[in-house]
Design an enzyme around this catalytic site. Structure first.
Site, PDB file in Angstrom:
ATOM      1  N   SER A 142       8.209  -7.096   1.951  1.00 12.75           N
ATOM      2  CA  SER A 142       8.891  -6.830   2.186  1.00 12.75           C
ATOM      3  C   SER A 142       9.116  -5.971   3.666  1.00 12.75           C
ATOM      4  O   SER A 142       8.641  -5.353   3.663  1.00 12.75           O
ATOM      5  CB  SER A 142       9.582  -6.127   1.105  1.00 12.75           C
ATOM      6  OG  SER A 142      10.823  -5.310   1.514  1.00 12.75           O
ATOM      7  N   TYR A 155       9.163   0.511  -5.332  1.00 11.63           N
ATOM      8  CA  TYR A 155       9.506  -0.338  -4.699  1.00 11.63           C
ATOM      9  C   TYR A 155       8.832  -0.630  -3.380  1.00 11.63           C
ATOM     10  O   TYR A 155       8.038  -1.685  -3.200  1.00 11.63           O
ATOM     11  CB  TYR A 155      10.558  -0.774  -4.592  1.00 11.63           C
ATOM     12  CG  TYR A 155      11.229  -1.986  -3.599  1.00 11.63           C
ATOM     13  CD1 TYR A 155      11.244  -3.576  -4.788  1.00 11.63           C
ATOM     14  CD2 TYR A 155      11.277  -2.276  -2.454  1.00 11.63           C
ATOM     15  CE1 TYR A 155      11.557  -5.001  -4.360  1.00 11.63           C
ATOM     16  CE2 TYR A 155      11.621  -3.717  -1.915  1.00 11.63           C
ATOM     17  CZ  TYR A 155      11.913  -4.683  -2.539  1.00 11.63           C
ATOM     18  OH  TYR A 155      11.885  -6.267  -2.590  1.00 11.63           O
TER      19      TYR A 155
END
Ligand code: NAD
Length: 260
Positions: A142, A155
């Site tokens: 990401s 995350y």
């Protein structure tokens, strides 16, 4: 281009994983799908994408937070498809909260699904890739593998972790025909992001379209969502011969997010 190869894409019943699976199928790869929810719809979609090549599509419902189930999935891929040539570690979840409010079980689940699952699939897939002297590992990290955002500690930690895992294993396999790389998307309009848009709309009493504009405007200079198909085409490129010497990169597809 990928006829005779088998791709396993974790978390491919939805969103990015499904888009990547379709693109690999369109190049002739057999595909093993994984993920929760309905599997028949995604299986039919991927089979249709690879119809011209007569590909085979399998499915295993392993929970990526459970190492024993991951082992069972890899055993299924070995017995039914002769092993995994292209491994796409994509399954992922999100939870948004300040670190002091972060539920411990959410932290553990995010680290297990977004990071440790890739360790398990890689440790089980790489020996066969080495034996064949060809393999591709593509980790869907990401923009949060490269930079942080507040309230996403688990995350961001998992995504930075998977970028590190990518680099270490790329070095371990550097002299072989195996490549290990990460793709770092910015915002992609999938159910995972739709939840964040809906939460933003509810919190600010905003129309959903306005919440979407704000979300993009804060981080993604292009003001456009990246699509699962664009990520799938990059995965196809990494699987091509042009990708033979691309090792250990974390390739942003983020509309300029991490250029800022
Ligand atoms: P999504 O919610 O649409 O899909 C997630 C997939 O993972 C689904 O198939 C789901 O069933 C599966 N999954 C969830 N938990 C699982 C588990 N325990 N075991 C097996 N499968 C499980 O999400 P998405 O947006 O397509 O995200 C896919 C990946 O891309 C994630 O790793 C995410 O972090 C990453 N990513 C997404 C974006 C974005 O903007 N959407 C941006 C950057 C990175």
């Amino acid at each position: 281009m990928l006829k005779g190869k088998t791709a396993l894409v974790t978390g491919s019943t939805s969103g990015i994983g499904l888009g990547v699976a379709e693109c690999l199928a369109a190049q002739g790869a057999n595909v093993v799908l994984n993920g929760f929810g309905d599997a028949e719809g995604p299986k039919a979609q991927v089979a249709a994408a690879g119809k011209a090549h007569g590909i085979r599509v399998g499915y295993h419902g392993a929970d990526m937070s459970k190492p024993a189930e991951i082992e069972a999935m890899m055993a299924y891929a070995a017995s039914e498809f002769g092993g995994v040539d292209i491994l796409v570690n994509n399954a992922g979840i999100q939870h948004v909260a300040n670190v002091e409010d972060f539920p411990v079980e959410k932290w553990d689940a995010i680290i297990a699904i977004n990071l440790s699952s890739a360790f398990h699939t890689m440790r089980l897939a790489i020996p066969t890739m080495r034996a064949k002297n060809w393999g591709r590992v593509i980790n869907i990290a990401s923009a949060h593998g490269l930079v942080a955002s507040a309230q996403k500690s688990a995350y961001v930690a998992a995504k930075h972790g998977i970028v590190g895992l990518t680099k270490a294993t790329a070095l371990e396999t550097a002299t072989t025909g195996v490549t290990v790389n990460a793709i770092c998307p910015g915002w992609v309009l999938t159910p995972l992001v739709q939840k964040q848009i809906d939460a933003r709309a509810a919190a600010g009493k905003l129309p959903v379209e306005e919440a979407k504009r704000q979300l993009l405007g804060e981080k993604q200079p292009s003001l456009q969502f990246t699509t699962p198909q664009q990520l799938g085409e990059l995965a196809v490129f990494l699987c091509s011969a042009a990708g033979d010497n691309i090792k250990g990169v974390a390739w942003a597809v983020d509309g300029g997010w991490t250029a800022q």
